[in-house]
Design an enzyme around this catalytic site. Structure first.
Site, mmCIF file in Angstrom:
data_model
loop_
_atom_site.group_PDB
_atom_site.id
_atom_site.type_symbol
_atom_site.label_atom_id
_atom_site.label_comp_id
_atom_site.label_asym_id
_atom_site.label_seq_id
_atom_site.Cartn_x
_atom_site.Cartn_y
_atom_site.Cartn_z
ATOM 1 N N HIS A 124 0.816 -1.069 0.023
ATOM 2 C CA HIS A 124 -0.054 0.202 -0.105
ATOM 3 C C HIS A 124 0.878 1.175 0.107
ATOM 4 C CE1 HIS A 124 -2.874 2.836 1.825
ATOM 5 N NE2 HIS A 124 -3.918 2.020 1.620
ATOM 6 N N ASP A 201 2.767 -4.441 8.229
ATOM 7 C CA ASP A 201 1.616 -3.679 7.613
ATOM 8 C C ASP A 201 0.610 -4.737 8.007
ATOM 9 O OD1 ASP A 201 -0.561 -2.702 6.832
ATOM 10 O OD2 ASP A 201 0.211 -1.847 5.011
ATOM 11 N N CYS A 377 -4.898 2.036 -3.842
ATOM 12 C CA CYS A 377 -3.416 2.740 -3.371
ATOM 13 C C CYS A 377 -2.295 1.909 -3.523
ATOM 14 C CB CYS A 377 -3.697 3.202 -1.664
ATOM 15 S SG CYS A 377 -4.967 4.157 -1.303
#
Ligand SMILES: *Cc1c(COP(=O)(O)O)cnc(C)c1O
Length: 420
Positions: A124, A201, A377
């Site tokens: 991302h 993440d 994204c």
């Protein structure tokens, strides 16, 4: 199908019970943000109706109450990710801020010219740009693990990228665009063998998979409340104590200090060292109820249900391809699935050949179906795949097989339109 009581789960989500464009809402944009159960909404309202006060400072009853509730969420997230110590959980605004915090504090102190930071092709933007910024500042080099056509990391190439120059491996656990579950335990072990730090993440992983930071042995984990049935504007940064203690503060201000004079300021202990200013108290308090919601159902039950939804969706899209090929004897399949990793969560990206993803999204919306279209994204990933975007359906615990059928019927109609 799992043993979940879907009706009672859906009844906890008031937003689901509405019509959009004259059709019952089908919400399949859960990878962008999840809906919130009544308990989370109630907690927010109750906080502002009865408990609102600034935390950690005043001697009065409301302040004590809101402080206790705020710190209660910290204990709940500690248990949720199995952190060793509650002080290792820092509240932020979201995954984006958690990653920026690490890049700007750990990175500023520990990265040097010539050092290397490894990320993956499927990151991302929020796990790309903060590293680009600090690498540029420090003269460090960003390296990228490539992927195969299915959307899986090429682990042999990862082995080749690792060296004594590697200082940080920042990796998405579950891809928001493809649904791929990355082999993070292996990634972490290999990075540690070179003395590198690993940040995961966890924006997508935390709602679908069991999380145990001690078992994984990750150094940092970024968590987002709003992807996990909680309010927007709240995230968590987990970090190992010795790392957090070695890092300089992120922002300066109130709360993060021990003593301030004009000559010298001493910083507070973790986690407060990283929590300058008045935090998002009400939303942090409400986040606990989202975690309770997930805990009550259980991650195993959630993922069993979501996997059934994913399977029905993938089988249905495949069936549309087969049917259309017979009907039109087209050379090309009308639908191309994007992201076909063996290890996946309930996210399916695809493109309809001959139809722009944005038009498809608009037409699905006209049927009350909310999906995400575009680059999600992840522009470098889209470039790698030679796409400017996809249609993405992402499923959550409150979605039903009947909704998947409504969606598949609508996609079938789009395919007919795109063939005209
Ligand atoms: C949503 C998302 C982010 C950004 O998280 P925020 O909490 O909204 O800042 C980062 N990475 C992935 C994989 C995401 O899905």
């Amino acid at each position: 199908m799992s043993k979940l009581d879907i009706i009672s789960i859906r009844n906890q989500f008031p937003i689901l019970h509405q019509e959009v464009n004259g059709k019952p809402l089908v919400y399949f944009d859960n990878a962008a943000t999840t809906q919130k159960p009544q308990a989370v909404i109630d907690a927010l309202v109750k906080y502002y109706n009865t408990d609102n006060a600034n935390i950690h400072r005043a001697a009065h009853t409301l302040a004590a109450r809101s402080t206790d509730m705020f710190e209660d969420t910290r204990k709940t997230i500690q248990a949720f990710i199995n952190a060793k110590e509650v002080e290792e959980c820092i509240f932020t605004k979201g995954v984006t801020e958690s990653i920026n915090l690490v890049a700007q504090t750990w990175g500023r102190k520990f990265l040097q010219a010539g050092d290397e930071v490894i990320i993956t092709t499927m990151e991302h933007h929020s796990n790309i740009v903060p590293w680009q910024m600090i690498c540029e500042e420090k003269g460090a080099i960003l390296k990228v693990i490539p992927i195969n056509e299915a959307g899986e990391l090429l682990m042999d190439d990862y082995d080749k990228l690792l060296s004594s120059k590697t200082k940080m491996v920042a990796c998405v656990w579950v891809s928001n665009a493809l649904g791929t579950i990355n082999p993070v335990k292996e990634i972490i072990q290999k990075a540690h063998a070179f003395g590198a730090i690993v940040l995961l993440d966890g924006a997508q992983a935390c709602s679908h998979l069991a999380v145990d930071v001690q078992d994984l042995d990750c150094d940092f984990l970024a968590v987002s409340s709003h992807k996990l049935y909680g309010p927007t504007g709240v995230g968590v940064l987990y970090g190992k104590r010795e790392l957090l203690e070695a890092m300089p503060p992120y922002q300066g201000g109130g709360e993060m200090i021990k003593e301030v004079s004009f000559e010298k300021t001493t910083y507070n202990e973790i986690p407060y060292k990283f929590e300058a200013g008045t935090p998002n108290i009400g939303d942090v308090i409400a986040f606990k109820y989202a975690l309770d919601f997930v805990n009550e159902i259980g991650k195993e039950n959630i993922s069993a249900h979501e996997n059934a939804l994913l399977k029905q969706c993938v089988d249905g899209l495949d069936a549309i391809n087969v049917k259309t090929l017979h009907a039109t004897s087209l050379q090309d399949k009308p639908i191309t699935l994007i992201g076909t990793a063996k290890q996946k969560v309930s996210v399916q990206s695809f493109v309809i050949n001959g139809m722009h993803h944005f038009d498809a999204g608009m037409m699905l919306d006209a049927k009350g179906i909310a999906v995400r279209t575009g680059h999600h994204c992840t522009q470098p990933l889209m470039n790698r795949l030679g796409l400017d975007g996809t249609i993405r359906a992402s499923f959550s615990v409150y979605n039903t097989l009947e909704e998947v059928d409504v969606f598949l019927e609508a996609v079938q109609r789009l395919v007919k339109l795109s063939n005209k």
